[in-house]
Design a protein around this motif. Structure first.
Motif, PDB file in Angstrom:
ATOM      1  N   ASP A 369       0.868  -1.186   0.000  1.00  0.00           N
ATOM      2  CA  ASP A 369       0.000   0.000   0.000  1.00  0.00           C
ATOM      3  C   ASP A 369       0.902   1.233   0.000  1.00  0.00           C
ATOM      4  N   LEU A 370       0.348   2.333  -0.453  1.00  0.00           N
ATOM      5  CA  LEU A 370       1.119   3.581  -0.401  1.00  0.00           C
ATOM      6  C   LEU A 370       0.159   4.752  -0.261  1.00  0.00           C
ATOM      7  N   ARG A 371       0.400   5.572   0.744  1.00  0.00           N
ATOM      8  CA  ARG A 371      -0.359   6.820   0.913  1.00  0.00           C
ATOM      9  C   ARG A 371       0.599   7.962   0.612  1.00  0.00           C
ATOM     10  N   ALA A 372       0.113   8.979  -0.050  1.00  0.00           N
ATOM     11  CA  ALA A 372       0.977  10.129  -0.337  1.00  0.00           C
ATOM     12  C   ALA A 372       0.236  11.388   0.089  1.00  0.00           C
ATOM     13  N   TYR A 373       0.979  12.331   0.662  1.00  0.00           N
ATOM     14  CA  TYR A 373       0.373  13.530   1.258  1.00  0.00           C
ATOM     15  C   TYR A 373       1.040  14.783   0.720  1.00  0.00           C
ATOM     16  N   ASP A 374       0.212  15.794   0.438  1.00  0.00           N
ATOM     17  CA  ASP A 374       0.758  17.078   0.021  1.00  0.00           C
ATOM     18  C   ASP A 374       1.103  17.876   1.271  1.00  0.00           C
ATOM     19  N   ALA A 375       2.223  17.462   1.888  1.00  0.00           N
ATOM     20  CA  ALA A 375       2.661  18.092   3.138  1.00  0.00           C
ATOM     21  C   ALA A 375       3.499  19.342   2.884  1.00  0.00           C
ATOM     22  N   PHE A 376       3.768  19.650   1.610  1.00  0.00           N
ATOM     23  CA  PHE A 376       4.605  20.804   1.254  1.00  0.00           C
ATOM     24  C   PHE A 376       3.977  21.540   0.061  1.00  0.00           C
ATOM     25  N   PRO A 377       2.740  22.071   0.229  1.00  0.00           N
ATOM     26  CA  PRO A 377       2.059  22.694  -0.908  1.00  0.00           C
ATOM     27  C   PRO A 377       2.884  23.815  -1.546  1.00  0.00           C
ATOM     28  N   MET A 378       2.684  24.018  -2.824  1.00  0.00           N
ATOM     29  CA  MET A 378       3.360  25.026  -3.658  1.00  0.00           C
ATOM     30  C   MET A 378       4.791  24.616  -4.032  1.00  0.00           C
ATOM     31  N   THR A 379       5.310  23.569  -3.387  1.00  0.00           N
ATOM     32  CA  THR A 379       6.638  23.075  -3.754  1.00  0.00           C
ATOM     33  C   THR A 379       6.477  21.691  -4.368  1.00  0.00           C
ATOM     34  N   HIS A 380       7.555  21.189  -4.990  1.00  0.00           N
ATOM     35  CA  HIS A 380       7.426  19.857  -5.601  1.00  0.00           C
ATOM     36  C   HIS A 380       7.561  18.740  -4.569  1.00  0.00           C
ATOM     37  N   HIS A 381       7.815  19.095  -3.313  1.00  0.00           N
ATOM     38  CA  HIS A 381       8.081  18.057  -2.304  1.00  0.00           C
ATOM     39  C   HIS A 381       6.801  17.307  -1.931  1.00  0.00           C
ATOM     40  N   ILE A 382       7.000  16.057  -1.521  1.00  0.00           N
ATOM     41  CA  ILE A 382       5.868  15.167  -1.282  1.00  0.00           C
ATOM     42  C   ILE A 382       6.265  14.171  -0.193  1.00  0.00           C
ATOM     43  N   GLU A 383       5.338  13.837   0.658  1.00  0.00           N
ATOM     44  CA  GLU A 383       5.609  12.821   1.679  1.00  0.00           C
ATOM     45  C   GLU A 383       4.834  11.556   1.312  1.00  0.00           C
ATOM     46  N   SER A 384       5.488  10.423   1.352  1.00  0.00           N
ATOM     47  CA  SER A 384       4.813   9.153   1.054  1.00  0.00           C
ATOM     48  C   SER A 384       4.987   8.215   2.244  1.00  0.00           C
ATOM     49  N   ILE A 385       3.977   7.415   2.498  1.00  0.00           N
ATOM     50  CA  ILE A 385       4.102   6.382   3.535  1.00  0.00           C
ATOM     51  C   ILE A 385       3.735   5.052   2.890  1.00  0.00           C
ATOM     52  N   ALA A 386       4.740   4.176   2.838  1.00  0.00           N
ATOM     53  CA  ALA A 386       4.575   2.916   2.123  1.00  0.00           C
ATOM     54  C   ALA A 386       4.449   1.772   3.125  1.00  0.00           C
ATOM     55  N   LEU A 387       3.596   0.815   2.812  1.00  0.00           N
ATOM     56  CA  LEU A 387       3.506  -0.408   3.615  1.00  0.00           C
ATOM     57  C   LEU A 387       4.205  -1.515   2.848  1.00  0.00           C
ATOM     58  N   LEU A 388       5.215  -2.110   3.484  1.00  0.00           N
ATOM     59  CA  LEU A 388       5.941  -3.234   2.868  1.00  0.00           C
ATOM     60  C   LEU A 388       5.700  -4.469   3.699  1.00  0.00           C
ATOM     61  N   THR A 389       5.417  -5.561   3.009  1.00  0.00           N
ATOM     62  CA  THR A 389       5.160  -6.817   3.743  1.00  0.00           C
ATOM     63  C   THR A 389       5.929  -7.960   3.079  1.00  0.00           C
TER      64      THR A 389
END
Ligand SMILES: C[S@@+](CC[C@H](N)C(=O)[O-])C[C@H]1O[C@@H](n2cnc3c(N)ncnc32)[C@H](O)[C@@H]1O
Length: 390
Positions: A369-389
């Protein structure tokens, strides 16, 4: 070096780093990384850098605009101005789609996962809305005359500004850009979630609130920058890992113990959560703030060293939240060797995440699974939280 050659081109897909890709010349053509443009636009671009395999350019005239183009809310955004924001010219949904496309492309190219579904969620906005007023830590650069401003893209040149529109309103209200700062080359500011915003001098402590708890930590110690990030990311990690009573967990690159604080009540008094953090400021903040949770222990060490020594598996759950460079192969292999049932990988760089996902996959694990969040609006930066099993 500023070369003022201009070229007309059609802008292609987005790429990691805040630009789109275009090609010029005979097919397959030479790659041009174009900033301040949107996919599909026809633009006149000014070449800013020439490299053996590619060029960099800024779109300076838009000949045919994307329907996603908007007027930047900040007058300092744009070619040859402040380098802090790359996406002020894109509508909110287009910014999120831009970032989703970058994460998809990185997973395809570096993790060998074409077409992995990625959607980017907005974080709750503050009084200035979803895109502005979110940045709780701002470092201003100071020029030779003592004026504070922000740096141009890929440059040490300071652009004087009145205020930074993406900064938290309490930082925008600080007297920073309306006075001179002789004898320093940078000014750091913070707007903690509890208490007043301030210009950071020495190791002044600030208070941060998340998960209904309070942390006291030095103002320069790591804390998530977007006000909604700590609660949102911690909830995502819990939702992905689904910790059970009595389980053991590692919070690697744990900072002040945000994720440990979320995991500890879930694994309960019979469980155990181990934070590994190299920065003594994070270690000390975690020990103080989480002293009421006896199932937490803090290991002050580099993760790579702890995994070679004090930290031995097996373990049930692992949170990995490394700096931009990623966890890397050695740490990833050591985590796999500890045989957790799930890993939540919190990533501020999708390229580093994708490289480490490749290492997990090569060892027989899957990106579940992967969730991604716009934690840095107006910039190209992005935070992702991945589930690895496994
Ligand atoms: C992205 S921050 C995450 C902190 C924490 N998980 C949070 O969300 O607040 C990464 C943390 O890793 C720490 N760090 C960087 N390199 C490290 C290493 N090799 N070993 C242990 N900690 C490290 C930094 O000091 C920082 O606190």
């Amino acid at each position: 070096m500023m070369l003022l050659d201009q070229i007309e081109l059609t802008v292609g897909a987005v790429a990691h780093g805040g630009h789109c890709v275009a090609r010029i010349g005979e097919p397959p053509g030479r790659v041009v990384f174009v900033r301040h443009a949107l996919p599909g636009e026809r633009v006149i671009a000014e070449i800013t850098e020439v490299h053996p395999g590619y060029l960099r350019a800024d779109a300076v005239t838009i000949l045919s605009a994307s329907p996603d183009r908007v007027e930047p809310p900040c007058p300092f955004a744009g070619p040859d101005r402040c380098g802090g924001c790359d996406l002020q010219h894109a509508a909110p949904a287009a910014q999120r789609e831009w970032k989703a496309a970058v994460v998809r492309e990185q997973l395809a190219r570096l993790a060998g996962l074409p077409d992995f579904p990625v959607q980017v969620e907005a974080l709750p906005g503050g009084p200035m809305g979803e895109l502005l007023g979110w940045r709780t830590r701002v470092r201003y650069a100071v020029d030779a005359t003592g004026r504070a401003g922000l740096l141009k893209h890929r440059s040490h040149e300071v652009v004087p500004i009145d205020r930074c529109r993406i900064a938290h309103p309490n930082i925008q209200a600080l007297p920073v850009t309306d006075r001179l700062w002789p004898s320093t080359d940078s000014i750091e500011t913070v707007a903690p979630s509890a208490g007043d915003a301030l210009v950071i001098e020495n190791e002044v402590p600030v208070q941060e609130r998340a998960l209904g708890r309070e942390w006291t930590l030095p103002a320069r110690a790591f804390w998530q920058v977007h006000p909604a990030a700590p609660d949102t990311f911690a909830a995502a990690v819990l939702d992905l890992l689904k910790p059970r009573s009595g389980e053991t967990a590692w919070d690697l690159y744990g900072g002040a113990g945000l994720f440990a604080a979320a995991l500890a009540p879930a694994v309960g008094p019979t469980g155990r959560v181990t934070i590994v953090e190299a920065d003594p400021r994070g270690v000390s903040a975690a020990r103080t703030a989480l002293a009421d949770l006896p199932q937490i222990r803090v290991v002050p060490a580099k993760v790579e060293n702890a995994l070679r020594g004090r930290l031995t598996g097996p373990v049930d759950l692992v949170v990995l939240d490394p700096p931009r460079t990623g966890a890397g192969r050695a740490v990833t292999h050591a985590v796999i060797a500890a045989a957790p049932r799930a890993v939540a990988y919190v990533a501020c760089d999708p390229a580093a995440l994708a490289r480490d996902v490749r290492t997990f996959r090569d060892a027989g694990w899957r990106l579940a699974d992967l969730r991604a969040y716009d934690a840095f609006p107006m910039t190209h930066h992005i935070e992702s939280i991945a589930l690895l099993t496994p």
